[in-house]
Scaffold this motif. Structure first.
Motif, PDB file in Angstrom:
ATOM      1  N   ALA A 163       0.814  -1.217   0.000  1.00 45.43           N
ATOM      2  CA  ALA A 163       0.000   0.000   0.000  1.00 45.43           C
ATOM      3  C   ALA A 163       0.843   1.261   0.000  1.00 45.43           C
ATOM      4  CB  ALA A 163      -0.888  -0.010   1.241  1.00 45.43           C
ATOM      5  N   LYS A 164       0.205   2.380  -0.363  1.00 48.64           N
ATOM      6  CA  LYS A 164       0.822   3.715  -0.291  1.00 48.64           C
ATOM      7  C   LYS A 164       2.256   3.691  -0.803  1.00 48.64           C
ATOM      8  CE  LYS A 164      -2.124   5.821   3.068  1.00 48.64           C
ATOM      9  NZ  LYS A 164      -2.293   6.655   4.239  1.00 48.64           N
ATOM     10  N   ALA A 165       2.425   3.116  -1.952  1.00 48.27           N
ATOM     11  CA  ALA A 165       3.780   2.896  -2.450  1.00 48.27           C
ATOM     12  C   ALA A 165       4.517   4.178  -2.786  1.00 48.27           C
ATOM     13  CB  ALA A 165       3.737   1.984  -3.666  1.00 48.27           C
ATOM     14  N   ASP A 166       3.858   5.317  -2.777  1.00 47.84           N
ATOM     15  CA  ASP A 166       4.591   6.556  -3.073  1.00 47.84           C
ATOM     16  C   ASP A 166       5.443   7.001  -1.897  1.00 47.84           C
ATOM     17  OD1 ASP A 166       1.838   8.945  -2.721  1.00 47.84           O
ATOM     18  OD2 ASP A 166       2.283   7.085  -1.675  1.00 47.84           O
ATOM     19  N   THR A 167       5.376   6.231  -0.811  1.00 47.31           N
ATOM     20  CA  THR A 167       6.280   6.467   0.315  1.00 47.31           C
ATOM     21  C   THR A 167       7.678   5.961   0.004  1.00 47.31           C
ATOM     22  OG1 THR A 167       4.466   6.088   1.825  1.00 47.31           O
ATOM     23  CG2 THR A 167       6.646   5.815   2.715  1.00 47.31           C
ATOM     24  N   LEU A 168       7.781   5.075  -0.962  1.00 48.34           N
ATOM     25  CA  LEU A 168       9.039   4.370  -1.182  1.00 48.34           C
ATOM     26  C   LEU A 168       9.721   4.797  -2.462  1.00 48.34           C
ATOM     27  CD1 LEU A 168       7.498   0.873  -0.420  1.00 48.34           C
ATOM     28  CD2 LEU A 168       8.915   2.204   1.129  1.00 48.34           C
ATOM     29  N   THR A 169      11.047   4.782  -2.425  1.00 44.84           N
ATOM     30  CA  THR A 169      11.804   5.026  -3.650  1.00 44.84           C
ATOM     31  C   THR A 169      11.774   3.739  -4.480  1.00 44.84           C
ATOM     32  OG1 THR A 169      13.853   4.214  -2.705  1.00 44.84           O
ATOM     33  CG2 THR A 169      13.355   6.544  -2.380  1.00 44.84           C
ATOM     34  N   PRO A 170      12.093   3.831  -5.762  1.00 41.69           N
ATOM     35  CA  PRO A 170      12.046   2.629  -6.607  1.00 41.69           C
ATOM     36  C   PRO A 170      12.923   1.500  -6.045  1.00 41.69           C
ATOM     37  CG  PRO A 170      12.313   4.575  -7.956  1.00 41.69           C
ATOM     38  CD  PRO A 170      12.414   5.032  -6.533  1.00 41.69           C
ATOM     39  N   GLY A 171      14.093   1.873  -5.511  1.00 40.35           N
ATOM     40  CA  GLY A 171      14.973   0.848  -4.937  1.00 40.35           C
ATOM     41  C   GLY A 171      14.330   0.152  -3.751  1.00 40.35           C
ATOM     42  N   GLU A 172      13.669   0.961  -2.905  1.00 41.17           N
ATOM     43  CA  GLU A 172      13.041   0.387  -1.722  1.00 41.17           C
ATOM     44  C   GLU A 172      11.890  -0.533  -2.112  1.00 41.17           C
ATOM     45  OE1 GLU A 172      12.048   4.006   0.237  1.00 41.17           O
ATOM     46  OE2 GLU A 172      13.979   4.195   1.248  1.00 41.17           O
TER      47      GLU A 172
END
Lengths: 327, 409
Positions: free
Chosen positions: A181-190
């Motif tokens: 969820a809420k994947a905009d919290t994460l950088t592409p690497g994360e």
């Protein structure tokens, strides 16, 4: 398949039977009847479940929702709520039911908070079982849950104990599709690292999530590639939005931050499009089939077995009782 | 209680009368050496990184200061010993004063204190509490611009979630502008991560009280150490998950129970999940819930010394909880190197006030209220604990260790 038959029919006109049109007939009937689909969303509150559902189906199912505060939620147990909406697109009607699980995972002590969810799923199976065995089977209502989107928090280091317990309790009752969820919290690497970690943990704990059917060997390379990518995308890293923002001159569904705009439907930003395509455009029928052929059948078999056991037990008890009396 | 009691006053010929970057000296502190105000009043002051912030220690004239200090605090007035972070109070004009005939040099005491404290250094203990994965370690590293958290002390990132809450303290000495600080970061892995989190705050509460007890035992000793090692938790950063809805039950339970024994500063973690609008709404809701639950987070209203304090702190309270983002990676933005997080749609700049409130938190925590945090811990939380202990069983028992002498209470 039918294509070869069609080819032959040109040569042997007299022998053409015509059932090649069957798919079209089925198609026409289904379109008239309409489809139904029941989707469950589960996960702690605040992970964007409602927003994602609205984004997926371009509706506003949760318009009048009132958010509870911490005090109010103390006495709340896990509820099961249903919202139904009729969607029509190009003449095809879909009756979509969304089953929500407010309160899940929100308490301090969440022991067995998945129980009401498991019970709900079983209840739908039981009702269908009864209807199926009944006399009037004309208008059976199918309320069985076809797919459960389980929302994994992006803030953890992979699966949490609650995630594991929930999925293990339900993986043999419903098709589980995990989403990050809420994947905009994460950088592409994360995102990449987390997906790998979560997939490892799913295997490690023996959790059986929904498996995409393998594609036939005669499919073309593009399709195979797509299928492979789909499998590698689990869990789908999703973002949802109820608002439209302006990006590069176009109006898109997205989230406006001071440092940039996240576009929900941009495959470089998240897996929303992959999830939607999978759910609606390619695998909806398979999800229903697996529910029907595997999960429901398991339930039915267990049901019948336990009923038989009870009957046998009752019979033995009567015999023992009768014998006792004879003596 | 606003007398500076310097050990000696000697006119110092070559020392400049006005040391740089000093907010007005704040003389009202319960123990010598007097607390020096860090920055002049609140966040807006330029960061006087060269100014040392003395420890809550008992150096120098021990018994005198001690007696004074305690009687003040016991009299119940929290007003006096609280000036630490705010440059106010009897401000002597550093240019010698128009009422004095000739120059005595009293103001050089500041320079003396400064030199002394730079030699001794000071310590600060910060605890971080919250679910795993909320960026606690990263934030602490970002705050102190060093690898000071447990994560960098050789702990493997993918360690399994412990079954009960553990308390892990890691200390580092960091230096800036000639000032040494022994920073201890207390981490609480396992908090809130289980399915059943009942009473998961108890190990934390126990740890905090144990530190008070340790300090108390040293204090009541007859032959006391010149400088009692201070392991008391000066500040507890509580990480709120950015759900966008409201506080969780666990959040209110924890803060309700601990806000009376330690300074709690709630922060909204991983704030790059929220748009600016969502953040404002979330903050409003969180603040309302904190109010409704009667949770007094730091800076507590009841400890505001005077109007200036109150207005500074009101502004801070209005802006809390700060929505923060942490990062230990640098990127190039507009020709500068900034700490940030690089996503597919832009770079979140940690120290950009338009992106998140990290800079505000840092200024508040480190540049203006660091000393105040220590003072409130010492004068209020610790005193509360001490009073409770004194009232139990009719007083403190004599120290059981090597000294068999009675306590001097």
């Amino acid at each position: 398949g039918s294509s070869t038959l069609m080819y032959k029919s040109h040569d042997q006109d007299k022998e053409y039977v015509g059932f090649a049109t069957l798919p079209n007939q089925v198609h026409r009937k289904s379109v008239k009847k309409g489809f139904d689909f029941t989707l469950m969303v589960a996960g702690e509150s605040g992970l964007g479940k409602s927003t994602l559902v609205n984004s997926l189906f371009l509706t506003d199912l949760y318009k009048d929702r009132k958010l509870l505060n911490a005090e109010e939620r103390i006495t709340q147990t896990v509820e099961i709520t249903k919202h139904t909406v009729d969607i029509e697109e190009k003449g095809v009607k879909l009756k979509l039911t969304i089953v929500d699980t407010p309160g899940f995972g929100d308490a301090v002590n969440n022991t067995e908070c998945w129980k009401s969810v498991a019970d709900y799923i079983d209840q739908q199976f039981e009702q269908y079982f009864r209807d199926e065995s009944g006399l009037n089977r004309k208008n059976i209502q199918d309320n069985r849950v076809h797919c459960c989107l389980y929302f994994i928090s992006p803030f953890g280091h992979g699966l949490r104990p609650l995630d594991v317990e929930f999925m293990k309790a339900l993986h043999e009752k419903v098709n589980i599709v995990p989403v990050l969820a809420k994947a905009d919290t994460l950088t592409p690497g994360e995102v990449k690292k987390k997906k790998i970690k979560i997939r490892e943990e799913i295997e490690q704990y023996g959790i059986k999530i929904y498996q995409f059917p393998d594609c036939d060997s005669d499919e073309d390379e593009d399709f195979k590639q797509q299928d492979h990518e789909l499998k590698e995308s689990i869990p789908f890293a999703v973002i949802g939005s109820n608002t439209v923002v302006e990006a590069k001159g176009k109006r898109v569904r997205g989230r406006l931050y001071p440092w940039g705009i996240v576009e929900v439907e941009n495959p470089a930003h998240c897996d929303f499009v992959k999830l939607r395509n999978m759910l609606v455009r390619t695998h909806m029928q398979d999800l229903k089939d697996v529910t029907r052929e595997t999960h429901y059948e398991n339930y039915r078999a267990q049901c019948i077995q336990s009923m038989t056991r009870m009957v046998v037990k009752e019979r033995n008890r009567k015999y023992a009782h009768a014998e006792g009396r004879e003596k | 209680m606003s007398d500076i009691v310097p050990p000696e006053v000697r006119p110092k010929p070559a020392v400049p009368a006005k040391p740089p970057n000093v907010g007005a000296p704040s003389p009202s502190s319960p123990f010598p050496p007097q607390g020096l105000g860090v920055g002049g009043g609140g966040i807006s002051a330029p960061p006087p990184s060269a100014i040392p912030v003395p420890i809550g220690s008992h150096g120098g004239s021990h018994s005198v200061g001690h007696g004074i200090g305690h009687s003040v605090s016991h009299a119940g007035s929290h007003a006096a010993p609280h000036s630490g972070g705010h440059g106010h109070g009897g401000s002597h004009s550093s240019s010698g004063g128009s009422t004095l005939l000739g120059y005595i040099g009293i103001d050089t005491i500041i320079e003396q204190m400064r030199k002394k404290t730079m030699k001794t250094g000071f310590d600060f203990n910060i605890m971080v509490v919250g679910h795993s994965g909320l960026g606690k370690s990263t934030l602490v590293n970002t705050l102190f611009k060093s690898q000071v958290s447990r994560r960098s002390a050789g702990w493997a990132r993918d360690e399994k979630i412990p079954k009960t809450v553990e308390i892990k303290a890691v200390s580092h000495v960091i230096e800036e502008g000639g000032v040494k600080m022994k920073l201890t970061v207390v981490d609480t892995p396992g908090f809130g991560d289980q399915i059943n989190n009942d009473n998961c705050w108890e190990p934390i509460s126990k740890y905090i009280n144990e530190q008070y007890e340790k300090f108390l035992k040293e204090e009541v000793n007859i032959t006391r150490k010149k400088r009692i090692p201070d392991t008391r938790v000066h500040c507890c950063l509580y990480f709120i998950s950015p759900t966008g809805h409201s506080l969780r039950q666990l959040d209110t339970e924890f803060m309700k129970r601990l806000s009376h024994s330690v300074n709690i500063i709630p922060v909204i973690a991983k704030a790059d999940t929220l748009t600016i609008e969502e953040r404002q709404e979330f903050k409003q809701r969180v603040r309302k819930e904190l109010e409704m639950s009667g949770i007094e987070f730091y800076p507590q209203k009841e400890f505001d010394d005077d109007m200036e304090d109150k207005s500074d702190n009101d502004k801070i309270r209005e802006a809390m909880p700060f929505a923060v983002v942490g990062s230990d990676k640098e990127y190039q933005v507009n020709g500068k190197r900034v700490l940030g997080r690089k996503t597919a749609w832009g770079i979140v700049e940690v120290e950009n006030p338009n992106h998140c409130e990290f800079a505000q938190l840092r200024d508040f925590l480190i540049r203006s209220h660091l000393q105040d945090l220590k003072e409130v811990t010492h004068n209020i939380h610790y005193e509360t604990y001490r009073a409770k202990r004194l009232n139990e069983n009719g007083g403190l028992h004599p120290i059981s260790s090597a000294d068999t002498q009675e306590s001097n209470l």
